[in-house]
Design a protein around this motif. Sequence first.
Motif, PDB file in Angstrom:
ATOM      1  N   PRO A   2      -7.006   0.073  17.767  1.00  0.00           N
ATOM      2  CA  PRO A   2      -7.233  -0.793  16.606  1.00  0.00           C
ATOM      3  C   PRO A   2      -7.968  -2.070  16.991  1.00  0.00           C
ATOM      4  N   GLU A   3      -8.614  -2.640  16.001  1.00  0.00           N
ATOM      5  CA  GLU A   3      -9.366  -3.873  16.208  1.00  0.00           C
ATOM      6  C   GLU A   3      -8.454  -5.046  16.578  1.00  0.00           C
ATOM      7  N   HIS A   4      -7.217  -5.033  16.075  1.00  0.00           N
ATOM      8  CA  HIS A   4      -6.266  -6.102  16.365  1.00  0.00           C
ATOM      9  C   HIS A   4      -4.878  -5.489  16.534  1.00  0.00           C
ATOM     10  N   ASN A   6      -0.827  -4.818  16.008  1.00  0.00           N
ATOM     11  CA  ASN A   6       0.055  -4.775  14.849  1.00  0.00           C
ATOM     12  C   ASN A   6       1.035  -5.945  14.946  1.00  0.00           C
TER      13      ASN A   6
END
Length: 94
Positions: A2-4, A6
Amino acid sequence: MPEHPNVRRFLDLSTAHMKPRTRAEWGLAAPGHVHPTEYGFFVWAGDHEDDETDEGWPPEVTACRRFARSLGCDYLLFDGDADTVEGLEVFDDE
């Protein structure tokens, strides 16, 4: 990947919202989804869509878990130094 990461929310809540008996029992053997800390407990708030996740929890903890879910939190940190919240029962040490 993921880009960032959780990021999840937790509610910081006084251990005074737990019965002394619950605190004592959890201090000896905490159930699943509960992790003892130095001054309290880190607790999974449950599934926002499934109230069955509250089965088997002490009633006062169930009320706190539901309150945390209503605020969009995934976890609760019961902490001896945290503030109490109006509307949730407060228990004195026995």
